[in-house]
Write an enzyme that holds these catalytic residues in place. Structure first.
Site, mmCIF file in Angstrom:
data_model
loop_
_atom_site.group_PDB
_atom_site.id
_atom_site.type_symbol
_atom_site.label_atom_id
_atom_site.label_comp_id
_atom_site.label_asym_id
_atom_site.label_seq_id
_atom_site.Cartn_x
_atom_site.Cartn_y
_atom_site.Cartn_z
ATOM 1 C CG HIS A 55 -0.197 0.101 2.532
ATOM 2 N ND1 HIS A 55 0.694 -0.852 2.952
ATOM 3 C CD2 HIS A 55 -0.224 1.043 3.500
ATOM 4 C CE1 HIS A 55 1.183 -0.492 4.133
ATOM 5 N NE2 HIS A 55 0.662 0.640 4.484
ATOM 6 C CB CYS A 56 3.831 2.262 1.529
ATOM 7 S SG CYS A 56 2.886 2.553 3.040
ATOM 8 C CB ILE A 57 6.995 0.700 -1.999
ATOM 9 C CG1 ILE A 57 7.346 0.334 -0.560
ATOM 10 C CG2 ILE A 57 8.260 1.052 -2.764
ATOM 11 C CD1 ILE A 57 7.951 1.452 0.246
ATOM 12 C CB ILE A 85 0.653 4.354 -3.818
ATOM 13 C CG1 ILE A 85 -0.060 3.196 -4.525
ATOM 14 C CG2 ILE A 85 -0.271 5.549 -3.658
ATOM 15 C CD1 ILE A 85 -1.234 2.651 -3.761
ATOM 16 C CG ASP A 86 2.949 6.030 0.109
ATOM 17 O OD1 ASP A 86 1.767 5.973 -0.283
ATOM 18 O OD2 ASP A 86 3.346 5.463 1.139
#
Length: 434
Positions: free
Chosen positions: A270-272, A274-275
């Site tokens: 959910h992070c790498i 997208i963020d």
């Protein structure tokens, strides 16, 4: 006003409200419940609410016994947002995905804030944990929270404290991961520290919500850029006939100045994936171009295609075409030993294989049935890895190297293995390194 709230938090008499009961919200709920707080969890998914209230988590690495224990200690899950007024602290743990145009999708943050704002009252603190671009807390939450006449920093308090979760990592838990806390005002920051101090071993205060928001992005951009680098190095090493895993293992013996990152079939979680693009989008507002971020994103997004090409090359060498072949993808979670499917590159690989006219199936001991996803749909269940099943596929693609896989049996019975994780790096013959 803020001194009263701080006292309530420090004495554990405050009621904690957690909005969003997923991979971030559930561990946070368990931690606050364990240390004696009354916790109310909010979620718009009625099925999830009912399951949690009956003691079931839906998340593989969170045992049902922990949820049941939390319920016995007073935890309640609800879809009734009118109960917001019961809570002294409101912690937002909702998704922040990218739109189809790779721009920030703030709909979950905005929607959740709009649902809670009619019930805000004096003496509450709101903490956003969702990863987002610098300025979100001030630009999106602040004006909505003040619509009812309450003043942030005086009667209501606003904090940004980015989530730091690593599902399936046994070395860290909610309590032991340091917590960055930034407040809209000094009073907000003091309240934020008081909110998290009872639950987290180490608090890291920063000067503003913007600084806290950028801290989280830097953490994930650092990882994305370095994974992009090593994925590019993998392609170069492969063309030169060099084993990239051997090179990384040798390089990491250097006791300073090098951190080992490993290549794979793309970025997931959910992070790498997208963020970094939250910062890219925001930077354009300032007339800046984040070239490192964009380049690493380009490299990482190309990896599923790279795996597909390796699969086609391997089949060609065996006198077969991809069209009409039967392909088994091993592991569809985004990383090993978890059931988390968010942004998994395995799913894109499955779609690419299917688009080329092949029959695709998967095996994943952590994902027995392909879940409902916002952008992907397969009506499939996990295939049992019997010798007969393995041998019946023209190729298997190792996308996620779960420890539960019997890699020796897979090697023995598979006709062709496309290895994107380096599990068969010392094996030749029917293995294609991808």
């Amino acid at each position: 006003m803020h001194h009263e709230l701080i006292h309530k938090l420090k004495s554990k008499n405050a009621v904690i409200g957690i909005l969003g009961l997923g991979y971030v919200g559930q561990p946070l709920m368990l931690r606050y419940t364990d240390i004696g707080f009354k916790v109310v969890g909010f979620d718009i998914d009625a099925e999830k609410v009912n399951e949690l209230n009956s003691g079931h988590s839906q998340i593989e690495h969170i045992a049902d016994s922990k949820i049941l224990s939390a319920v016995e200690k007073g935890f309640e899950a609800t879809a009734d947002f009118s109960r917001i007024g019961e809570c002294d602290a409101l912690i937002l743990c909702v998704p922040t995905p990218l739109s189809k145009h790779r721009e920030p999708d703030m709909s979950y943050v905005i929607g959740t804030t709009d649902m809670l704002k009619p019930y805000l009252r004096e003496g509450q603190v709101v903490s956003l944990e969702s990863t987002t671009y610098p300025g979100t807390t001030e630009e999106v939450l602040l004006p909505r929270m003040e619509e009812g006449g309450l003043k942030v920093g005086e009667s209501l308090f606003l904090v940004y404290s980015p989530e730091r979760e690593d599902p399936g990592n046994p070395n860290f838990e909610t309590r032991t991961i340091p917590k960055v806390v930034g407040g809209h005002t000094e009073a907000c920051r003091e309240v934020g520290i008081a909110l998290y101090e009872p639950a987290i071993d180490e608090i890291v205060p920063v000067s503003s919500t913007k600084a806290a928001e950028l801290t989280k992005l830097l953490e994930n951009i650092h990882r994305a850029v370095n994974i992009g680098l090593v994925n590019e190095m993998k392609v170069v090493a492969d063309r030169m006939g060099i084993d990239i895993f051997e090179v990384i293992d040798a390089a990491k013996t250097k006791p300073f100045g090098f951190t080992a990152y490993y290549p794979g079939p793309g970025l997931g979680g959910h992070c790498i994936p997208i963020d970094p693009f939250y910062l890219t989008w925001k930077a354009r507002e300032y007339g800046l171009h984040t070239r490192f971020i964009e380049l690493s994103g380009e490299v990482n997004r190309a990896m599923p295609e790279y795996v597909l090409n390796k699969l086609m090359d391997g089949l060609n060498d065996h006198g077969k075409s991809l069209r009409g072949s039967k392909i088994l993808v091993l592991g569809i979670a985004y990383k090993k030993n978890v059931d988390d499917m968010r942004e998994s590159p395995s799913v894109e690989i499955m779609e690419l294989i299917q688009a080329k006219g092949a029959e695709v199936a998967y095996s994943d001991p952590h994902v027995p049935k392909f879940p409902k996803m916002r952008e992907h749909s397969f009506n499939l269940s996990s295939i049992e890895l019997t010798p007969e099943n393995i041998a019946s596929y023209d190729a298997v693609v190792l996308a996620t190297d779960h420890d539960k896989f019997d890699f020796d049996a897979i090697y023995e019975h598979a006709q062709l293995i496309i290895d994107s994780r380096g599990k068969y790096r010392h094996v030749n013959g029917k293995v294609v390194k991808a």
